[in-house]
Design an enzyme around this catalytic site. Structure first.
Site, PDB file in Angstrom:
ATOM      1  N   GLU A   1       0.851  -1.179   0.000  1.00  0.00           N
ATOM      2  CA  GLU A   1       0.000   0.000   0.000  1.00  0.00           C
ATOM      3  C   GLU A   1       0.896   1.241   0.000  1.00  0.00           C
ATOM      4  OE1 GLU A   1      -2.804   0.367   3.216  1.00  0.00           O
ATOM      5  OE2 GLU A   1      -3.820   2.034   2.238  1.00  0.00           O
TER       6      GLU A   1
ATOM      7  N   GLU B   1      -2.583  -4.087   6.854  1.00  0.00           N
ATOM      8  CA  GLU B   1      -3.645  -5.095   6.953  1.00  0.00           C
ATOM      9  C   GLU B   1      -3.649  -6.156   5.865  1.00  0.00           C
ATOM     10  OE1 GLU B   1      -4.128  -1.757   6.183  1.00  0.00           O
ATOM     11  OE2 GLU B   1      -5.671  -1.531   4.650  1.00  0.00           O
ATOM     12  N   ASN B   2      -2.498  -6.481   5.258  1.00  0.00           N
ATOM     13  CA  ASN B   2      -2.456  -7.504   4.200  1.00  0.00           C
ATOM     14  C   ASN B   2      -3.308  -8.716   4.561  1.00  0.00           C
ATOM     15  OD1 ASN B   2      -0.113  -5.966   3.133  1.00  0.00           O
ATOM     16  ND2 ASN B   2       0.848  -6.807   4.963  1.00  0.00           N
TER      17      ASN B   2
ATOM     18  N   HIS C   1      -7.170  -2.393  14.853  1.00  0.00           N
ATOM     19  CA  HIS C   1      -7.360  -1.628  13.614  1.00  0.00           C
ATOM     20  C   HIS C   1      -7.075  -2.510  12.389  1.00  0.00           C
ATOM     21  CE1 HIS C   1      -7.106   2.123  11.128  1.00  0.00           C
ATOM     22  NE2 HIS C   1      -6.293   1.366  10.415  1.00  0.00           N
ATOM     23  N   GLU C   2      -5.910  -3.149  12.387  1.00  0.00           N
ATOM     24  CA  GLU C   2      -5.539  -3.957  11.211  1.00  0.00           C
ATOM     25  C   GLU C   2      -6.475  -5.148  11.076  1.00  0.00           C
ATOM     26  OE1 GLU C   2      -3.673  -2.307   9.423  1.00  0.00           O
ATOM     27  OE2 GLU C   2      -2.813  -0.994  10.953  1.00  0.00           O
TER      28      GLU C   2
ATOM     29  N   GLU D   1     -10.131   3.922   5.890  1.00  0.00           N
ATOM     30  CA  GLU D   1      -9.353   4.369   7.053  1.00  0.00           C
ATOM     31  C   GLU D   1     -10.210   5.093   8.089  1.00  0.00           C
ATOM     32  OE1 GLU D   1      -6.788   3.043   7.702  1.00  0.00           O
ATOM     33  OE2 GLU D   1      -5.934   2.400   5.793  1.00  0.00           O
TER      34      GLU D   1
HETATM   35  N1  TRP Z   1      -3.318   0.755   5.721  1.00  0.00           N
HETATM   36  C1  TRP Z   1      -2.331   0.927   6.767  1.00  0.00           C
HETATM   37  C2  TRP Z   1      -3.104   1.169   8.059  1.00  0.00           C
HETATM   38  O1  TRP Z   1      -4.204   1.518   8.069  1.00  0.00           O
HETATM   39  C3  TRP Z   1      -1.471   2.106   6.494  1.00  0.00           C
HETATM   40  C4  TRP Z   1      -0.114   1.830   5.957  1.00  0.00           C
HETATM   41  C5  TRP Z   1       0.773   0.950   6.420  1.00  0.00           C
HETATM   42  C6  TRP Z   1       0.547   2.514   4.911  1.00  0.00           C
HETATM   43  N2  TRP Z   1       1.938   1.050   5.732  1.00  0.00           N
HETATM   44  C7  TRP Z   1       1.826   1.995   4.800  1.00  0.00           C
HETATM   45  C8  TRP Z   1       0.196   3.528   4.059  1.00  0.00           C
HETATM   46  C9  TRP Z   1       2.739   2.463   3.873  1.00  0.00           C
HETATM   47  C10 TRP Z   1       1.107   4.002   3.116  1.00  0.00           C
HETATM   48  C11 TRP Z   1       2.364   3.472   3.030  1.00  0.00           C
HETATM   49  O2  TRP Z   1      -2.629   1.027   9.126  1.00  0.00           O
HETATM   50 ZN    ZN Z   2      -5.861   1.521   8.451  1.00  0.00          ZN
END
Ligand code: TRP
Ligand code: ZN
Length: 877
Positions: free
Chosen positions: A124, A267-268, A300-301, A323
């Site tokens: 992401e 959150e993979n 959260h994740e 988010e």
């Molecule tokens: N989606 C992740 C979260 O909500 C956010 C995130 C984790 C992210 N690593 C990142 C966003 C790297 C941009 C780049 O916690």
């Molecule tokens: Zn998130």
């Protein structure tokens, strides 16, 4: 190099081709990993016949390419720095590519990289394109099958999304594992981890009786630090079943801790990857704050599995869809698990300090921006926290039952799809029958709305007239703002009874606590049959993310602090009262006039310290003065020195006047019970340490002795860190230095504790701290390549040591700009975030403005990453 170009929401088009299934094979090697991809592709029914196939790809060396098994000739495709284009493809086809990439030289930590020798990914938002050629956009969702090949000795553990389906050994000491993820997902949720890891395992039985294996993977030395994360995970899984009716959907859920990570966690699908700071805890290495942070990030994740993964975003402009909603979900979870009022107070005080500042600065943007240069710059407080506030308003507007019906509808209707914010709000509208069209403006309009309120009580007929006027200031690119739909929760507290009075509006009786809806620029609300003169308690629970002004007198605020039935507003009244006193003191400091302490503040504190208060955690918050950053946020022009002096003055006067009360409070909450991160103990430690802070403000021998004893007792990190901070920030170097030295030597082996050691030192108020920052940057435990170190040392200094960062000789600014310039090459995401304090130049005096702008210009003169370019351009616009 030409300037990077923005992407616009209005340019969104559905993809011409989609991927139905993705097969990946990774042959891992630090400098030359080979990635084979077989994409099962088909043309979108609506796309025009013969549309070219465009795939994203960056920093990839193409080894081979074939369609349906036929290698492509060089004239059949083209590759540039950002994409691969094939002019002509069949309606349905298999695309095979092989590329080579270099994880060892990936210091941006986006794509496939190495951290402490292990391989891991961060995709992401747009990192997958650094792994293979792909339509790297969230509206392309495919099932994945991933084979990871690595060395059996250096990578005994090979992980990817989904379930392991096959494993075996290969020649030359290599082995492989194949993983299958049956849930269609966008590429940003892809993950792979390979290394020498150990696991802690547990089980969870879902509400419908399915057995899930839970694993937390860490480096061996961290095996003793996973209990809290595991317990938090199980609580979160249960909570999502109860609160939202959402169950986990695979047989395996994995968390991996890595040391080098740009954000908190990711959150993979089935394989959450965490910054080690957001997952590892131990009473001796992590504070209460860290324990609570781990709990909320794990939740959260996990919650993203539904709000983000099963239902995802159509495009990155919809980022707040996942988010904002997920932050709201984790906030509610933490509120249910701990003290709800304290959770709200903590969230709001952070929000009003940091998000309000973002909204008032040059990078202000709506929750749904309409353009961006680099999406990595939009993981902001506005998208996350203001997004959560907007979902909270929705839930309050439609009520809990309709909100649950709306979220059920959303998850059912859009399962497996990539959708928009409209889709979400439409579900809430459908479930509630409430018209949310004006409410949608919250998503497109940037800036913090300001409400000016005033009220009048008519003794003759018992009416209370409340007049509210709203206005949202201009933000970059948005000059005319429309009136928003703002829910204002309120009560009228009777000045005689100290109780909430019954509310009657337009002949309807509304109980003693209600929500009024401000939709016009100006609106009048007349409450009738008000039996005594009230003080209004407005915006209870912070019912909308706005600034509300009301001409409260100090007596009114002291009255609300003592009587308001809303815990949040009692706290807020105390903050407002302290702010009035601080304003006077700031003015006195600037004018060189003698500072005089407002005795009403002292008496209000005395009252708090001696009242029967059942929620001790709320009391600790009430006894805490607004932070320097929050005070600054309230000033028309920030005078860092006056703010620092005024706040210290109040602390010292309170400590002198109430010394015995603070001592009593300290003793009453001191305990040697074994550490537990439970709400009762956390409240007690909070109170004890607030008391110690006040006592140390006068630095008498008793206070110093208490702090030294607390440090030496070494009972838990919360107490040790607090004591060390007070000793380090005191004027007594003879005490500070030995404590710092002992702590640094004891924890030299633990990177997460060393981060705390850095942060404690660089927040010292002493003027020599800048030399210390420079010195610590050469410390063996520091590295510019590790984001946690950069945040602990540089981020903490620039963001929290306000008097020294804003030194009048500009040395603080220069130091930050030097680091930004170096990081621009190494890690653009972190570099861009680090600039934030410099972007706020307009809030300071002219001398500082010029110095800050000069540093921004110096950065701009470099060859910049799109991330840093976008922030600097906005800051200097
Ligand atoms: N989606 C992740 C979260 O909500 C956010 C995130 C984790 C992210 N690593 C990142 C966003 C790297 C941009 C780049 O916690
Ligand atoms: Zn998130």
């Amino acid at each position: 190099m030409s300037d990077p170009k923005p992407t616009y929401l209005s340019d969104y088009r559905p993809p011409a081709y989609r991927v139905t299934h993705t097969e990946l094979t990774f042959d891992l090697d630090a400098k030359a990993t080979r990635v084979k991809a077989r994409l099962h592709m088909e043309r979108h029914p609506q796309a025009k016949n013969g549309a070219a196939l465009e795939l994203d790809g960056e920093r990839l060396t193409l080894i081979s390419i074939a369609i349906d098994g036929q290698p492509l000739g060089e004239d059949e495709y083209s590759v540039d720095a950002e994409r691969l284009i094939i002019e002509s493809v069949p309606q349905t086809f298999l695309l095979d590519t092989e590329v080579e990439i270099s994880p060892a030289s990936n210091t941006a930590l986006s794509g496939l990289y190495q951290s402490s020798g292990m391989f891991c990914t961060q995709c992401e938002a747009e990192g997958f394109r650094r792994i293979t050629f792909y339509p790297d956009r969230p509206d392309v969702m495919a099932t994945f099958s991933t084979t990871v090949i690595g060395s059996a000795t250096t990578e005994p553990v090979l992980l990817a999304n989904g379930n392991p389906v096959e494993r075996g050994s290969l020649p030359e000491g290599r082995h492989f594992v194949t993983w299958d993820d049956p849930h269609p997902k966008p590429s940003y949720l892809f993950a792979l981890v390979a290394g020498d890891l150990e696991k802690v395992e547990d089980r969870f039985t879902t509400a419908s009786g399915r057995e899930v294996t839970l694993q937390i993977w860490v480096e061996e030395e961290n095996l003793g630090k996973t209990d809290h994360a595991m317990a938090s995970l199980k609580r979160a899984m249960r909570w999502d079943e109860h609160a939202y009716g959402r169950e986990y959907d695979l047989d395996l859920f994995m968390i991996v801790a890595v040391n080098d990570f740009n954000m908190g966690a990711m959150e993979n699908k089935g394989l959450n990857i965490f910054n080690s700071a957001a997952v590892l805890t131990h009473p001796h290495t992590a504070t209460d704050v860290a324990f609570q942070r781990v709990e909320s990030i794990v939740a959260h994740e996990y919650f993203h599995n539904w709000s983000g993964n099963r239902v995802t975003c159509r495009d990155w402009f919809q980022l707040s869809l996942k988010e904002g909603f997920t932050v709201f979900r984790d906030q509610c979870f933490s509120a249910d698990t701990n003290s709800a009022p304290v959770k709200r107070i903590e969230d709001v005080s952070f929000f009003r300090t940091a998000q309000f500042a973002e909204d008032a600065g040059p990078t202000a943007h709506p929750i749904r921006p309409d353009h961006y240069i680099e999406i990595g710059n939009f993981y902001t407080l506005t998208i996350y926290e203001k997004g959560a506030e907007v979902v909270r308003m929705l839930s309050n507007l439609v009520g809990p039952e309709a909100f649950r019906r709306g979220s059920d509808l959303y998850f059912e209707r859009f399962d497996g799809q990539a959708v928009t914010i409209e889709d979400f709000v439409a579900c809430m509208q459908e479930a509630s029958g409430i018209d949310l069209s004006q409410f949608m403006l919250w998503y497109s309009q940037a800036g913090t709305p300001e409400i000016d309120a005033h009220g009048e009580y008519d003794y003759a007929n018992g009416d209370y007239r409340l007049i509210l006027r709203q206005r949202t200031p201009a933000t970059p690119g948005q000059y005319d703002k429309q009136a928003l739909h703002i829910p204002v929760r309120l009560g009228l507290v009777g000045t005689k009874s100290g109780r909430d009075l019954p509310l009657t509006l337009d002949g309807e009786s509304l109980g003693s606590d209600t929500v009024i809806h401000l939709r016009e620029e100006e609106q009048e609300f007349v409450f009738t049959d008000v039996s005594e003169a009230p003080v209004p308690s407005l915006l209870r629970g912070f019912s909308a993310p706005v600034k509300l002004r009301f001409p409260y007198g100090r007596e009114d605020l002291a009255f609300l602090l003592a009587n308001d039935s809303d815990g949040f507003n009692r706290w807020d009244a105390g903050q407002r009262l302290a702010m009035l006193a601080l304003d006077d003191l700031i003015a006195a400091h600037r004018n060189g006039v003698e500072k005089v302490m407002d005795t009403r503040v002292v008496e209000a504190f005395r009252h708090l310290l001696n009242a029967e208060i059942d929620d001790r955690a709320v009391l600790a918050e009430m006894l805490t003065l607004p932070s320097e950053a929050y005070i600054a946020e309230q000033q028309p022009l920030v005078d860092v020195d006056a703010i620092h002096a005024a706040r210290n003055f109040v602390k010292q006067r309170l400590a002198t006047a109430l010394r015995d009360d603070f001592l009593r409070l300290y003793k009453a909450n001191d305990s040697d019970a074994p550490y537990a991160p439970d709400p009762d103990q956390i409240a007690a430690r909070g109170l004890k340490n607030v008391a110690l802070s006040y006592l140390m403000a006068i630095e008498d021998e008793d206070a110093i002795e208490l702090a030294r004893k607390q440090f030496a007792a070494d009972h838990n990190m919360t107490d040790v860190r607090h004591a060390l901070t007070l000793l380090t920030h005191s004027s007594r170097d003879d005490i500070a230095e030995p404590a710092l030295k002992a702590f640094g030597e004891k924890w030299a082996h633990d990177p997460l504790v060393m981060d705390q050691w850095f942060a404690i030192q660089v927040t010292r108020p002493q003027p020599d701290v800048l030399d210390r920052v420079a010195f610590l940057m050469k410390h063996p435990a520091f590295s510019l390549k590790n984001p946690n170190k950069v945040r602990a040392l540089i981020g903490t200094f620039a963001g929290q040591n306000r008097v020294n960062f804003h030194r009048l000789d500009g040395a603080g600014y220069r130091l930050l700009a030097d680091v930004v310039i170096e990081l621009n090459r190494l890690n653009p995401e972190i570099a861009a975030r680090l600039i934030t304090p410099l972007t706020r130049w307009a809030r300071f005096d002219e001398t500082r403005q010029d110095l800050m702008k000069a540093e921004l210009e110096r950065i701009r003169a470099e060859e910049l990453s799109p991330n840093v370019f976008e922030v600097v351009e906005k800051a200097l616009a």
